[in-house]
Design a protein around this motif. Structure first.
Motif, PDB file in Angstrom:
ATOM      1  N   PHE A 305      56.887  34.015 -22.958  1.00 54.78           N
ATOM      2  CA  PHE A 305      56.579  35.265 -22.239  1.00 54.78           C
ATOM      3  C   PHE A 305      57.803  36.191 -22.346  1.00 54.78           C
ATOM      4  CE2 PHE A 305      54.325  31.810 -20.007  1.00 54.78           C
ATOM      5  CZ  PHE A 305      53.022  32.277 -19.927  1.00 54.78           C
ATOM      6  N   CYS A 306      58.259  36.414 -23.596  1.00 54.81           N
ATOM      7  CA  CYS A 306      59.555  37.094 -23.789  1.00 54.81           C
ATOM      8  C   CYS A 306      59.488  38.591 -23.608  1.00 54.81           C
ATOM      9  CB  CYS A 306      60.126  36.745 -25.164  1.00 54.81           C
ATOM     10  SG  CYS A 306      59.189  37.483 -26.521  1.00 54.81           S
ATOM     11  N   GLY A 307      58.281  39.194 -23.532  1.00 53.77           N
ATOM     12  CA  GLY A 307      58.184  40.647 -23.382  1.00 53.77           C
ATOM     13  C   GLY A 307      58.940  41.348 -24.490  1.00 53.77           C
ATOM     14  N   MET A 308      59.698  42.398 -24.113  1.00 53.63           N
ATOM     15  CA  MET A 308      60.438  43.164 -25.132  1.00 53.63           C
ATOM     16  C   MET A 308      61.809  42.554 -25.420  1.00 53.63           C
ATOM     17  SD  MET A 308      62.698  44.443 -22.938  1.00 53.63           S
ATOM     18  CE  MET A 308      62.984  45.507 -21.551  1.00 53.63           C
ATOM     19  N   ASN A 310      63.866  40.998 -23.026  1.00 52.08           N
ATOM     20  CA  ASN A 310      64.782  41.217 -21.889  1.00 52.08           C
ATOM     21  C   ASN A 310      65.843  40.120 -21.789  1.00 52.08           C
ATOM     22  OD1 ASN A 310      65.355  42.828 -19.537  1.00 52.08           O
ATOM     23  ND2 ASN A 310      64.467  41.211 -18.261  1.00 52.08           N
ATOM     24  N   PHE A 311      65.394  38.853 -21.930  1.00 48.13           N
ATOM     25  CA  PHE A 311      66.356  37.733 -21.895  1.00 48.13           C
ATOM     26  C   PHE A 311      66.729  37.293 -23.317  1.00 48.13           C
ATOM     27  CE2 PHE A 311      63.461  36.918 -18.131  1.00 48.13           C
ATOM     28  CZ  PHE A 311      64.288  37.567 -17.238  1.00 48.13           C
ATOM     29  N   SER A 312      65.795  37.476 -24.268  1.00 49.55           N
ATOM     30  CA  SER A 312      66.048  36.971 -25.633  1.00 49.55           C
ATOM     31  C   SER A 312      67.280  37.613 -26.252  1.00 49.55           C
ATOM     32  CB  SER A 312      64.876  37.257 -26.576  1.00 49.55           C
ATOM     33  OG  SER A 312      63.649  37.199 -25.940  1.00 49.55           O
ATOM     34  N   GLU A 326      55.216  36.005 -27.179  1.00 46.55           N
ATOM     35  CA  GLU A 326      54.678  36.982 -26.241  1.00 46.55           C
ATOM     36  C   GLU A 326      53.310  37.431 -26.758  1.00 46.55           C
ATOM     37  OE1 GLU A 326      55.413  38.961 -23.432  1.00 46.55           O
ATOM     38  OE2 GLU A 326      53.679  40.162 -24.052  1.00 46.55           O
ATOM     39  N   GLY A 327      52.407  37.755 -25.815  1.00 47.97           N
ATOM     40  CA  GLY A 327      51.043  38.108 -26.223  1.00 47.97           C
ATOM     41  C   GLY A 327      50.847  39.568 -26.586  1.00 47.97           C
ATOM     42  N   GLN A 328      51.678  40.460 -26.028  1.00 45.33           N
ATOM     43  CA  GLN A 328      51.420  41.894 -26.209  1.00 45.33           C
ATOM     44  C   GLN A 328      52.101  42.418 -27.488  1.00 45.33           C
ATOM     45  OE1 GLN A 328      53.177  44.859 -23.544  1.00 45.33           O
ATOM     46  NE2 GLN A 328      51.177  45.061 -22.570  1.00 45.33           N
ATOM     47  N   GLY A 329      51.310  43.046 -28.347  1.00 46.79           N
ATOM     48  CA  GLY A 329      51.831  43.518 -29.633  1.00 46.79           C
ATOM     49  C   GLY A 329      52.947  44.542 -29.474  1.00 46.79           C
ATOM     50  N   ALA A 352      51.594  35.729 -29.814  1.00 40.69           N
ATOM     51  CA  ALA A 352      50.601  34.655 -29.682  1.00 40.69           C
ATOM     52  C   ALA A 352      50.342  34.384 -28.203  1.00 40.69           C
ATOM     53  CB  ALA A 352      51.122  33.372 -30.337  1.00 40.69           C
ATOM     54  N   PRO A 353      49.137  33.911 -27.855  1.00 37.74           N
ATOM     55  CA  PRO A 353      48.919  33.424 -26.492  1.00 37.74           C
ATOM     56  C   PRO A 353      49.829  32.210 -26.268  1.00 37.74           C
ATOM     57  CG  PRO A 353      46.839  33.644 -27.704  1.00 37.74           C
ATOM     58  CD  PRO A 353      47.945  33.772 -28.702  1.00 37.74           C
ATOM     59  N   ILE A 354      50.477  32.126 -25.098  1.00 38.56           N
ATOM     60  CA  ILE A 354      51.501  31.096 -24.876  1.00 38.56           C
ATOM     61  C   ILE A 354      50.940  29.680 -25.018  1.00 38.56           C
ATOM     62  CG2 ILE A 354      53.036  30.075 -23.107  1.00 38.56           C
ATOM     63  CD1 ILE A 354      54.088  32.721 -24.381  1.00 38.56           C
TER      64      ILE A 354
HETATM   65  C1  LIG Z   1      56.644  38.710 -16.173  1.00 41.36           C
HETATM   66  S1  LIG Z   1      56.484  39.453 -17.765  1.00 41.36           S
HETATM   67  C2  LIG Z   1      58.004  38.966 -18.452  1.00 41.36           C
HETATM   68  C3  LIG Z   1      58.470  39.688 -19.673  1.00 41.36           C
HETATM   69  C4  LIG Z   1      59.954  39.515 -20.038  1.00 41.36           C
HETATM   70  N1  LIG Z   1      60.424  38.155 -19.921  1.00 41.36           N
HETATM   71  C5  LIG Z   1      60.830  40.454 -19.230  1.00 41.36           C
HETATM   72  O1  LIG Z   1      61.661  39.986 -18.443  1.00 41.36           O
HETATM   73  O2  LIG Z   1      60.683  41.688 -19.410  1.00 41.36           O
HETATM   74  C6  LIG Z   1      55.301  38.434 -18.465  1.00 41.36           C
HETATM   75  C7  LIG Z   1      54.981  38.738 -19.922  1.00 41.36           C
HETATM   76  O3  LIG Z   1      54.054  37.751 -20.351  1.00 41.36           O
HETATM   77  C8  LIG Z   1      53.080  38.341 -21.203  1.00 41.36           C
HETATM   78  N2  LIG Z   1      51.901  37.458 -21.093  1.00 41.36           N
HETATM   79  C9  LIG Z   1      51.108  37.280 -20.011  1.00 41.36           C
HETATM   80  N3  LIG Z   1      50.196  36.330 -20.238  1.00 41.36           N
HETATM   81  C10 LIG Z   1      50.411  35.887 -21.503  1.00 41.36           C
HETATM   82  C11 LIG Z   1      49.806  34.882 -22.311  1.00 41.36           C
HETATM   83  N4  LIG Z   1      48.788  34.146 -21.862  1.00 41.36           N
HETATM   84  N5  LIG Z   1      50.288  34.684 -23.555  1.00 41.36           N
HETATM   85  C12 LIG Z   1      51.317  35.421 -24.021  1.00 41.36           C
HETATM   86  N6  LIG Z   1      51.950  36.359 -23.288  1.00 41.36           N
HETATM   87  C13 LIG Z   1      51.505  36.595 -22.052  1.00 41.36           C
HETATM   88  C14 LIG Z   1      52.918  39.744 -20.703  1.00 41.36           C
HETATM   89  O4  LIG Z   1      52.496  40.599 -21.755  1.00 41.36           O
HETATM   90  C15 LIG Z   1      54.336  40.076 -20.208  1.00 41.36           C
HETATM   91  O5  LIG Z   1      55.082  40.702 -21.222  1.00 41.36           O
END
Ligand SMILES: C[S@@+](CC[C@H](N)C(=O)[O-])C[C@H]1O[C@@H](n2cnc3c(N)ncnc32)[C@H](O)[C@@H]1O
Length: 443
Positions: A305-308, A310-312, A326-329, A352-354
């Protein structure tokens, strides 16, 4: 109907004060504090539970204050504004502690002993990087009432950054704004700290027409603080509508200056994409995660769930190899751009879905020295065994819901982890919400 003289025993997850009626039913009461005696207006009830709101306080908590926001109580947002900030931090810690102590697994209960004091937010008000306003049938903008569809019209929001409130103030008198709102269901206003202004996304009821673009252009020309406007909707993607610069880029960014032991860090994300809401406190959240993960130069890191990134991004600078999933393109695009901008070449990002990605990685049988997991509110049900297979040494779990966190800790302990550190980080002052960073080690 009202309940009179109910004593609130404690605050529980969700920000409710918990009391017990003479007939044995539990009462969950909003806008109350522990130890108070309150009159309650009942909003819902069943055979075993009553839910309501405190309408009169007879014996106030010593830290109760007059909430500064004029919409407090009507707006469904800030549900802890009636306690001063140190009191809010104490209550949030007590909520996590209560959930840990009531867990059936003894090792989760024992973790209460290592629960640290929450890290306070640098700003208790004026911290939100973005707000999402609802638009009603009369074109009024506001936030929803608690658990209602109805809107409380607002002129501003005290927990939002100043530039967001200034944007709202400059938009309101403009006829083009009123006209656009007729076609809008929601309006998102977000700050772009490095861009030095704000960005608006109008969520439209239908596809945008030439007149909408003209109105957006007129608004951008008038407002000194708003840099860009986008349109979005159910049946069309995010569409650039107007901007000061003819090239309307989608990215927003924040740069954190270097601090002792921490290099400068720039993070970008796309309009409408996820970023942590409290950018000043995000710097501390990142530092907490990096300190607990403590990757060595020869170690590998998996960021789920790395998002953009932020921690990576900050983690990748200290390890041999990082894989972010991360799931969002749009978030993956931003993570790759953030890595490029930081000169990082040891990080790979996959969309990919986690659950699918974890199944695939587990099948490959190559664990990572350290795994980071930052799921949404639902937590990570059903992932504990895979996380145990994927983690060589340390797992850092970042949670925004203490209830799902405690459930998952039970599963992780059963899968072979020990909880070593529990650090709450207050990302959401004035509300009951709390982020918690947990370090677990493989037994
Ligand atoms: C709480 S945010 C954290 C993002 C990042 N770690 C940050 O600190 O900005 C959760 C992230 O998980 C992604 N996400 C939610 N459900 C998911 C899934 N089933 N598979 C992949 N990514 C998913 C969302 O798109 C979102 O970017």
């Amino acid at each position: 109907m009202n309940i009179h003289d109910l004593t609130i025993n404690k605050l529980i997850n969700g920000g409710y004060g918990l009391g017990r009626l003479d007939d044995g039913r539990a009462a969950m009461v909003r806008l109350a504090l522990p130890g108070e005696t309150v009159d309650v207006r009942i909003e819902r009830q069943t055979k075993s539970l009553v839910e309501g709101v405190a309408v009169r306080v007879h014996a106030p908590h010593p830290r109760r204050i007059e909430p500064p926001c004029p919409y407090y109580g009507d707006c469904g947002g800030c549900d802890l504004q009636h306690g001063d900030y140190p009191c809010q931090l104490e209550l949030k810690k007590a909520i996590i502690s209560d959930l840990l102590q009531r867990h059936p697994e003894p090792a989760v209960r024992r973790a209460t002993a290592i629960l640290a004091e929450p890290l306070p937010s640098p700003l208790a008000f004026g911290y939100r990087q973005r707000i999402r306003l609802q638009i009603d049938a009369h074109g009024r903008t506001g936030f929803r009432r608690f658990h209602r569809h109805e809107i409380v019209a607002v002129a501003g929001c005290q927990i939002a950054r100043d530039d967001i409130n200034q944007t709202l103030a400059t938009l309101r008198p403009h006829p083009a704004y009123a006209s656009l709102l007729q076609q809008t269901t929601e309006l998102e206003i977000m700050a772009d700290p490095d861009g030095g202004g704000t960005v608006c996304v109008f969520i439209l009821k239908r596809r945008p027409r030439p007149r909408d673009f003209n109105q957006a252009t007129a608004l951008c020309r008038e407002s000194e603080i708003m840099n860009r406007i986008f349109f979005a909707g159910r049946d069309f993607p995010l569409t650039p509508a107007a901007g000061r610069d003819p090239q309307i880029g989608r990215s927003l960014s924040v740069t954190y200056p270097a601090e002792p032991g921490r290099p400068a860090l720039t993070l970008g994300w796309e309009a409408g994409g996820f970023c942590q809401i409290n950018l000043a406190q995000n710097r501390r959240l990142i530092a907490t995660v990096v300190d607990l993960a403590a990757p060595g130069p020869e170690e590998s890191v998996l960021d789920l769930f790395c998002g953009m990134g932020n921690f990576s991004i900050p983690l990748a600078t200290g390890c041999r190899r990082l894989l972010g999933i991360e799931g969002q393109g749009s978030a993956i695009r931003s993570a790759r751009a953030n890595a490029r901008c930081a000169g990082i070449d040891n990080a790979e990002f996959r969309q990919a879905p986690i659950h699918d990605a974890c199944t695939q990685l587990t099948a490959q049988g190559q664990p990572f020295d350290c795994v980071i997991i930052d799921p949404p509110r639902q937590g990570a049900p059903g992932l504990a065994r895979q996380l145990a297979a994927l983690t060589g040494r340390r797992l850092v779990y970042i949670s925004c819901d203490p209830a799902t966190l405690c459930r998952d800790l039970g599963d992780l302990i059963a899968a072979g982890f020990t909880v070593r550190r529990l650090q709450p980080v207050d990302m959401f002052p004035q509300t009951h919400h709390i982020e918690t960073v947990v370090l677990l080690e493989k037994n």
